[in-house]
Motif scaffolding. Structure first.
Motif, mmCIF file in Angstrom:
data_model
loop_
_atom_site.group_PDB
_atom_site.id
_atom_site.type_symbol
_atom_site.label_atom_id
_atom_site.label_comp_id
_atom_site.label_asym_id
_atom_site.label_seq_id
_atom_site.Cartn_x
_atom_site.Cartn_y
_atom_site.Cartn_z
ATOM 1 N N TRP A 182 0.834 -1.201 0.000
ATOM 2 C CA TRP A 182 0.000 0.000 0.000
ATOM 3 C C TRP A 182 0.870 1.253 0.000
ATOM 4 O O TRP A 182 2.011 1.240 0.419
ATOM 5 N N CYS A 183 0.263 2.323 -0.517
ATOM 6 C CA CYS A 183 0.920 3.623 -0.467
ATOM 7 C C CYS A 183 -0.165 4.700 -0.442
ATOM 8 O O CYS A 183 -1.136 4.626 -1.191
ATOM 9 N N PHE A 184 0.016 5.670 0.426
ATOM 10 C CA PHE A 184 -0.911 6.793 0.536
ATOM 11 C C PHE A 184 -0.521 7.835 -0.508
ATOM 12 O O PHE A 184 0.610 8.323 -0.519
ATOM 13 N N VAL A 185 -1.454 8.193 -1.377
ATOM 14 C CA VAL A 185 -1.207 9.213 -2.406
ATOM 15 C C VAL A 185 -2.383 10.183 -2.368
ATOM 16 O O VAL A 185 -3.513 9.808 -2.688
ATOM 17 N N GLY A 186 -2.139 11.428 -1.935
ATOM 18 C CA GLY A 186 -3.265 12.356 -1.822
ATOM 19 C C GLY A 186 -2.836 13.802 -1.710
ATOM 20 O O GLY A 186 -1.717 14.111 -1.281
ATOM 21 N N ALA A 187 -3.739 14.695 -2.086
ATOM 22 C CA ALA A 187 -3.479 16.131 -1.986
ATOM 23 C C ALA A 187 -3.375 16.536 -0.517
ATOM 24 O O ALA A 187 -4.037 15.945 0.342
ATOM 25 N N PRO A 188 -2.563 17.541 -0.207
ATOM 26 C CA PRO A 188 -2.475 18.048 1.162
ATOM 27 C C PRO A 188 -3.524 19.134 1.408
ATOM 28 O O PRO A 188 -3.888 19.879 0.488
ATOM 29 N N GLU A 189 -3.994 19.217 2.650
ATOM 30 C CA GLU A 189 -4.948 20.274 3.015
ATOM 31 C C GLU A 189 -4.445 21.037 4.234
ATOM 32 O O GLU A 189 -3.656 20.526 5.021
ATOM 33 N N ASP A 190 -4.936 22.247 4.377
ATOM 34 C CA ASP A 190 -4.663 23.010 5.592
ATOM 35 C C ASP A 190 -5.959 23.078 6.403
ATOM 36 O O ASP A 190 -7.026 22.748 5.892
ATOM 37 N N ASN A 191 -5.860 23.460 7.682
ATOM 38 C CA ASN A 191 -7.011 23.501 8.603
ATOM 39 C C ASN A 191 -7.658 22.121 8.763
ATOM 40 O O ASN A 191 -8.883 21.960 8.703
ATOM 41 N N VAL A 192 -6.787 21.136 8.967
ATOM 42 C CA VAL A 192 -7.190 19.733 9.038
ATOM 43 C C VAL A 192 -8.284 19.503 10.086
ATOM 44 O O VAL A 192 -8.195 20.005 11.203
ATOM 45 N N HIS A 193 -9.295 18.765 9.714
ATOM 46 C CA HIS A 193 -10.384 18.336 10.611
ATOM 47 C C HIS A 193 -11.168 19.512 11.231
ATOM 48 O O HIS A 193 -11.759 19.364 12.304
ATOM 49 N N THR A 194 -11.158 20.657 10.541
ATOM 50 C CA THR A 194 -12.007 21.790 10.936
ATOM 51 C C THR A 194 -13.097 21.939 9.872
ATOM 52 O O THR A 194 -13.082 21.247 8.850
ATOM 53 N N PRO A 195 -14.041 22.871 10.061
ATOM 54 C CA PRO A 195 -15.029 23.122 9.001
ATOM 55 C C PRO A 195 -14.415 23.864 7.807
ATOM 56 O O PRO A 195 -15.113 24.128 6.832
ATOM 57 N N ASP A 196 -13.134 24.190 7.894
ATOM 58 C CA ASP A 196 -12.496 25.036 6.886
ATOM 59 C C ASP A 196 -11.330 24.373 6.176
ATOM 60 O O ASP A 196 -10.357 25.039 5.806
ATOM 61 N N GLU A 197 -11.408 23.092 5.957
ATOM 62 C CA GLU A 197 -10.348 22.374 5.252
ATOM 63 C C GLU A 197 -10.171 22.980 3.859
ATOM 64 O O GLU A 197 -11.141 23.130 3.111
ATOM 65 N N ILE A 198 -8.929 23.315 3.498
ATOM 66 C CA ILE A 198 -8.682 23.996 2.228
ATOM 67 C C ILE A 198 -7.612 23.261 1.426
ATOM 68 O O ILE A 198 -6.604 22.833 1.970
ATOM 69 N N VAL A 199 -7.872 23.093 0.124
ATOM 70 C CA VAL A 199 -6.958 22.360 -0.759
ATOM 71 C C VAL A 199 -6.717 23.199 -2.012
ATOM 72 O O VAL A 199 -7.636 23.852 -2.523
#
Lengths: 304, 304, 304
Positions: free
Chosen positions: B268-285
């Motif tokens: 397995w390998c995790f491949v994904g875009a990064p976000e800021d404001n993790v696990h808040t109502p304001d996750e931004i990508v």
């Protein structure tokens, strides 16, 4: 409550459930001819010390763990815990090593975090100790060590008397992180296609779940069961008229943990009477909650 | 981004993924005839609320979790967490109980560690609440609660359009410790012999992984994937010219946890875009990272 | 001890056991014709980097993990741990990235909890570093990094020379939470019906387990094996006259964790020499304990 008392007196800490397993096998052998449906009894090395009872054409399974919390003798007079027993100086502990039967006293030095026993001689390394049983019954309550989970086992045996279709699994190691439900779940799924589980275990009296107000249906603890399955169970309980209470917790666990993480798509729900003085020698349960526990299991096993 | 917004608005906390699952089944039913390859769609009780799409002769599988973090109503106005949501007084929460739709406010008393809601009436025990969705889009970014992991689901649906050989698995419970990937992994391995996985999920913007610089390929988080497999993936990414970043963390986890511990030899390998404001109502990508995420998945599913 | 030294010098942190696996496959290929029974050798992608040796008609299996603790380069000069290595400024670390071989120095700032390396250039992100091997032998002891668990592997290879019936499994990821024993256990159970395990690994010198007084049989660590199986093993050890010590701990774990939680009814027991300076570059083991470890494994594999 004679049977319950006998179950509470049997020493069977996690990893050494053998004595209780043998007691249950003898009991089942003697009783099963009087039950409405005679179950197929599965046991032996392939199941370690666990037991499966298969009634008719099963659609659901009850899991009741046989093991209890306790202590293992380390070096000198040190103890290490089996599961998460309450720790208080003065508790009476019993066990046996090659030199004979033991009744000693728990000692806890909070500052030094030192857990030891007081006894007239050194106990052999690796010996298991459990709470000494003091079984007490009133009109309203039963009280003893190990209501968790001898009462869950007892309740399953009451349900067995009239069960027509279903599985009852007596499991091991629950108090110490598990280790048997994973293979029981695989076996049951592969041989019977069953994937609906009820966890027959004892929960906590809290500000939301009170003694005497009915068996608890847990909507979640540290784990979250599939909502659709829990709703089906609540629906059956509601329609039945049997008293029940809804529990919602963020902590605690049960045999369900192994079902949740298993490689088979099990649905599960914890259904059990609440107790006070959890994991002490004085666990106490209201008789009305025991009554509604047995009644609700009968209903659920018929309707699910 | 219309589809992404709709996905973000659907209430589907861990354990109750049903609404999102039904939405996806409808979407897939309507769209699959337009896709390059029409997949076999596997769903139903045997998969709980999960969905498997099987395209052609699969060699690899994408896992995208449907569920989100949230809260469960305990007793009185108490809340317990589903997964690990950010906790800040004032967050708007939505849900529904038998008395109707709810929009309430999160309250957190740090000193008392008391997590509660403020609302005009008592909400029924066990009711699930999630962040209220405020979907925002600019030229460069998308922002909402639950980009983690509606964006991972959305990306998998984009990949589905042109996928010729491969499996897409929509999973449950990821935010709360897992509980579906173990059986999906067994089913896939047993029926298709597939043991190569890509985790389509959203990671963190950090000092080493920046917004706008490409999808992240995680070399490790709290778990360590097999090095040979990660190197193969990095090799394909390098050769493709698609922007990517290498992530190395000592914490965090994903659906990969269940693959790592499964009784089948999954890579397995995790491949994904990064976000800021993790696990808040304001996750931004950043939109560039979404673009490279979809592009790299297309490449990997063709080359692995 | 030439073979043991070579094993200690091979870089194989959890997740990248490939080099050690290849070394073992070559060694086994060359040696197996000289062994009493020629084993079937199972390896390849279906087993990731693990190896199974099947001798005759097996009744029990030895599990010896190949991987070691270490470090992964994060961003800048930061490091994150692989497993739980001892952390002390000044330890020499070795590794390799695309720019060449590396020998650098560990730095630990306790106050800032900052784990870094000191080196003449920046090391590539994701590079693995392990302790530099300084192998030392006296009349009584052997000392090196990674006695845990190259000595457990070495011991299993000594046992292989005369083994008639049994399985030897070389596993991965043990130091970082596991990830291979679950599928090895399934494969072994399904293909050979074997469910008795011995964990060939290195334990700790403590106030109850002393260097030079014999191999340790662990009655429990953080997990509790089934008592009946542990008693059978102690019985065989007692009858054999081989020196051994009983260990009882409340912490620590091993490959047994995956057996305990597996969907197959494995019994297991940890049997291994004790070491001092655990998880440092200076792990030291008494030669008498190595001797009794090999001798007891030969006896157990014959009698179990």
């Amino acid at each position: 409550m004679r049977l319950l008392e006998e179950l509470c007196r049997i020493q069977a800490p996690s990893g050494n459930e053998k004595s209780l397993s043998e007691y249950l096998l003898n009991y089942i052998e003697a009783q099963k001819v009087h039950w409405r449906t005679e179950p197929k009894v599965l046991s032996g090395e392939q199941f370690q010390d666990c037991i499966l009872l298969v009634f008719g054409k099963p659609r659901s399974a009850i899991f009741a763990h046989m093991d209890s919390i306790g202590f293992t003798v380390r070096y000198g007079n040190e103890l290490v815990q089996i599961g998460g027993p309450s720790i208080k100086s003065g508790y009476k502990l019993v066990g046996e090593d090659a030199q004979g039967k033991i009744e000693c006293t728990l000692q806890y030095d909070e500052e030094a975090h030192a857990l030891t026993y007081a006894y007239e001689r050194e106990i052999e390394r690796g010996t298991e100790l459990v709470f000494k049983c003091n079984f007490r019954e009133t009109d309203d309550t039963v009280q003893s060590c190990y209501m968790d989970n001898r009462l869950g086992v007892w309740s399953a045996l009451q349900v067995a008397e009239t069960l027509e279709n279903g599985i009852i699994a007596f499991s091991s190691w629950e108090e110490h992180g598990g280790g048997s439900v994973a293979y029981l779940a695989r076996y049951i799924y592969e041989h019977y296609g069953v994937r609906q589980a009820l966890i027959s275990d004892i929960t906590w009296v809290t500000e939301g779940v009170k003694a005497g107000q009915g068996v608890a249906i847990s909507m979640r603890d540290s784990l979250i069961p599939r909502r659709a399955y829990v709703q089906k169970i609540i629906g059956i309980a509601k329609a039945s008229g049997i008293p029940y209470q809804l529990e919602v917790e963020g902590a605690g666990g049960s045999d369900a943990k192994e079902l949740q993480y298993s490689a088979y798509p099990w649905d599960w729900c914890f259904v059990g009477a609440p107790e006070d003085n959890v994991h002490t020698p004085d666990e106490i349960v209201h008789k009305k909650d025991i009554e509604s526990m047995v009644a609700l299991y009968r209903e659920l096993m018929a309707k699910l």
